[in-house]
Design an enzyme around this catalytic site. Structure first.
Site, PDB file in Angstrom:
ATOM      1  N   CYS A  71       0.843  -1.095   0.072  1.00  0.00           N
ATOM      2  CA  CYS A  71       0.049   0.094  -0.055  1.00  0.00           C
ATOM      3  C   CYS A  71       0.839   1.129   0.119  1.00  0.00           C
ATOM      4  O   CYS A  71       1.579   1.555   1.008  1.00  0.00           O
ATOM      5  CB  CYS A  71      -0.944   0.040   1.260  1.00  0.00           C
ATOM      6  SG  CYS A  71      -1.865   1.604   1.408  1.00  0.00           S
ATOM      7  N   CYS A  74       0.328   3.600   3.516  1.00  0.00           N
ATOM      8  CA  CYS A  74       0.960   3.284   4.729  1.00  0.00           C
ATOM      9  C   CYS A  74       2.270   3.857   5.097  1.00  0.00           C
ATOM     10  O   CYS A  74       2.914   4.568   4.170  1.00  0.00           O
ATOM     11  CB  CYS A  74       1.049   1.736   4.791  1.00  0.00           C
ATOM     12  SG  CYS A  74      -0.260   0.989   4.888  1.00  0.00           S
ATOM     13  N   HIS A 118      -3.709   0.813   8.013  1.00  0.00           N
ATOM     14  CA  HIS A 118      -4.213   0.519   6.950  1.00  0.00           C
ATOM     15  C   HIS A 118      -5.700  -0.328   6.802  1.00  0.00           C
ATOM     16  O   HIS A 118      -6.585  -0.109   5.956  1.00  0.00           O
ATOM     17  CB  HIS A 118      -3.555  -0.518   6.219  1.00  0.00           C
ATOM     18  CG  HIS A 118      -3.745  -1.360   4.804  1.00  0.00           C
ATOM     19  ND1 HIS A 118      -3.518  -0.417   3.564  1.00  0.00           N
ATOM     20  CD2 HIS A 118      -4.758  -2.295   4.531  1.00  0.00           C
ATOM     21  CE1 HIS A 118      -4.266  -1.307   2.634  1.00  0.00           C
ATOM     22  NE2 HIS A 118      -4.825  -2.137   3.311  1.00  0.00           N
ATOM     23  N   ASN A 158     -14.426   8.282  -0.983  1.00  0.00           N
ATOM     24  CA  ASN A 158     -14.865   6.938  -1.591  1.00  0.00           C
ATOM     25  C   ASN A 158     -14.681   5.904  -0.762  1.00  0.00           C
ATOM     26  O   ASN A 158     -13.495   5.927  -0.677  1.00  0.00           O
ATOM     27  CB  ASN A 158     -14.355   6.868  -3.013  1.00  0.00           C
ATOM     28  CG  ASN A 158     -14.903   7.992  -3.790  1.00  0.00           C
ATOM     29  OD1 ASN A 158     -15.667   8.579  -3.907  1.00  0.00           O
ATOM     30  ND2 ASN A 158     -13.995   8.327  -4.967  1.00  0.00           N
ATOM     31  N   HIS A 169      -6.579   1.511   1.660  1.00  0.00           N
ATOM     32  CA  HIS A 169      -6.364   2.636   2.866  1.00  0.00           C
ATOM     33  C   HIS A 169      -7.184   3.352   3.247  1.00  0.00           C
ATOM     34  O   HIS A 169      -7.808   4.121   2.073  1.00  0.00           O
ATOM     35  CB  HIS A 169      -4.948   2.889   2.979  1.00  0.00           C
ATOM     36  CG  HIS A 169      -4.116   3.467   3.935  1.00  0.00           C
ATOM     37  ND1 HIS A 169      -3.280   2.966   4.664  1.00  0.00           N
ATOM     38  CD2 HIS A 169      -4.488   4.573   4.662  1.00  0.00           C
ATOM     39  CE1 HIS A 169      -2.891   3.593   5.934  1.00  0.00           C
ATOM     40  NE2 HIS A 169      -3.614   4.760   5.808  1.00  0.00           N
ATOM     41  N   HIS A 171      -8.747   6.752   3.276  1.00  0.00           N
ATOM     42  CA  HIS A 171      -8.366   7.865   2.773  1.00  0.00           C
ATOM     43  C   HIS A 171      -9.458   8.643   2.056  1.00  0.00           C
ATOM     44  O   HIS A 171     -10.441   8.025   1.629  1.00  0.00           O
ATOM     45  CB  HIS A 171      -7.380   7.858   1.720  1.00  0.00           C
ATOM     46  CG  HIS A 171      -7.423   7.307   0.367  1.00  0.00           C
ATOM     47  ND1 HIS A 171      -7.876   5.958   0.157  1.00  0.00           N
ATOM     48  CD2 HIS A 171      -7.762   7.774  -0.793  1.00  0.00           C
ATOM     49  CE1 HIS A 171      -7.960   5.658  -1.173  1.00  0.00           C
ATOM     50  NE2 HIS A 171      -7.886   6.911  -1.904  1.00  0.00           N
ATOM     51  N   GLN A 173     -10.155  12.304  -0.848  1.00  0.00           N
ATOM     52  CA  GLN A 173      -9.466  13.286  -1.679  1.00  0.00           C
ATOM     53  C   GLN A 173      -9.949  14.677  -1.685  1.00  0.00           C
ATOM     54  O   GLN A 173     -10.996  15.044  -1.251  1.00  0.00           O
ATOM     55  CB  GLN A 173      -9.565  12.754  -3.246  1.00  0.00           C
ATOM     56  CG  GLN A 173      -9.094  11.187  -3.433  1.00  0.00           C
ATOM     57  CD  GLN A 173      -9.018  10.990  -4.633  1.00  0.00           C
ATOM     58  OE1 GLN A 173      -8.455  11.581  -5.755  1.00  0.00           O
ATOM     59  NE2 GLN A 173     -10.043   9.978  -5.083  1.00  0.00           N
TER      60      GLN A 173
END
Length: 350
Positions: A71, A74, A118, A158, A169, A171, A173
């Protein structure tokens, strides 16, 4: 809170946000031999629909569903450098390596990592960490809005492969658009028409007041926030979250609303994960902040709000955007909004 800005190997900006104001972070030690980011972003205007469309062919090569041990979000470890050149972090924001929008006239795209874990999720964060993410969203909104080309800042998450996520992971945007998004334009046009019909009344204020008066679709009513399923919900389970005091963007939230937000938002996310039963995979969703455009005389008539929805309509069944939705933008919802709101109240935390 402490904010620490640094640079990655290819010159992209990386920013750490830490709850402890005394944390000292060293400049990034990013050993990767990265070439400068190369993009092919082009914004084309559709003369028939009036929409702006982003053409970004360079994104075809972006990282796609790597295993957890590979990933890129991470923390870095010996022999495995990632996009975060630190052994741990709380919240980190960096320029996207495969941005949809890039360049002086084309806006900017950033990635927001909510946690270094993660296998966590936003719903699993504590109140303090959720408040730190809100502070990061607010700070980035202010910074990006100051760029000459930026008209609107869009913070979103999303969650789930069903939504189209390419990295597992936790997250989100941030897109800094060099234009006003078509959906926002429609909202502003509706607000103007409503004001003309009602002698200057605000559409968003009247909408929230009507939901409170009706009550059937209210999911959560807190001191400074209201969450409800909209009367004409497009998605099977869709919640709109508004601050009680109308403001145009995250920058204008008062301290009381900021303090209460983590409890309200985390509760909504946890309810979403319980809608379909605890034996089901985590609920896929989109969580999207709608903020007023900058450099726009209409911004004071807009109302900051968050829209949270899932594409799952029942256990093992997804809501696909088929002919009517994709071809004509006419949504057909299988779940009555009143039923969705009742279910979301049923799964409230004890």
């Amino acid at each position: 809170m402490r904010k620490t800005a640094t640079k990655l190997a290819d010159g992209r900006e990386l920013i750490y946000y830490d709850l402890d104001g005394d944390v000292i972070r060293e400049p990034a030690d990013d050993p990767r031999p990265l070439p400068p980011v190369a993009t092919t972003t082009e914004i084309r205007h559709d003369p028939v629909l009036g929409d702006d469309v982003v053409i970004a062919s360079h994104r075809q090569t972006r990282t796609f569903l790597p295993p957890a041990e590979a990933c890129p979000l991470c923390p870095s470890s010996p022999g495995r450098p990632t996009e975060i050149p630190a052994s741990d972090y709380e919240v980190a924001v960096f320029e996207n390596r495969f941005p949809s929008l890039a360049g002086e006239a084309a806006g900017r795209c950033e990635v927001v990592c909510f946690t270094s874990d993660h296998h966590a999720s936003f719903a699993a964060l504590g109140d303090d960490r959720a408040a730190l993410v809100l502070a990061a969203w607010t700070d980035r909104t202010a910074e990006l809005a100051a760029l000459p080309s930026v008209r609107q800042v869009f913070c979103f998450e999303n969650r789930g492969e069903e939504i189209g996520v390419t990295l597992g992971h936790p997250h989100g945007q941030i897109y800094a658009y060099p234009f006003v998004a078509p959906r926002t334009e429609r909202m502003l046009a509706s607000a103007a028409a409503h004001a003309a019909r009602t002698g200057g009344r605000n559409l968003f204020d009247d909408t929230v007041a009507a939901e409170h008066e009706d009550g059937r679709r209210v999911v959560l009513a807190a001191g400074h926030w209201t969450a409800f399923v909209p009367y004409a919900a497009h998605w099977p389970y869709e919640v709109h979250l508004y601050p009680r005091r109308r403001v145009p963007d995250l920058l204008a939230l008062d301290d009381a609303a900021r303090t209460e937000f983590p409890q309200v938002y985390l509760e909504l996310l946890r309810r979403f994960d319980r809608i379909f039963g605890t034996d089901q995979p985590p609920t896929p969703y989109v969580s999207a902040w709608h903020q007023a455009p900058f450099q726009d005389p209409r911004r004071d008539e807009f109302a900051l709000h968050l829209e949270l929805f899932t594409v799952r309509r029942a256990p093992g069944k997804l809501k696909f955007l088929a002919g009517s939705e994709s071809g004509m933008n006419v949504f057909i919802n299988d779940v009555p909004p009143e039923t969705a709101a009742e279910r979301l109240r049923e799964v409230a935390s004890e």
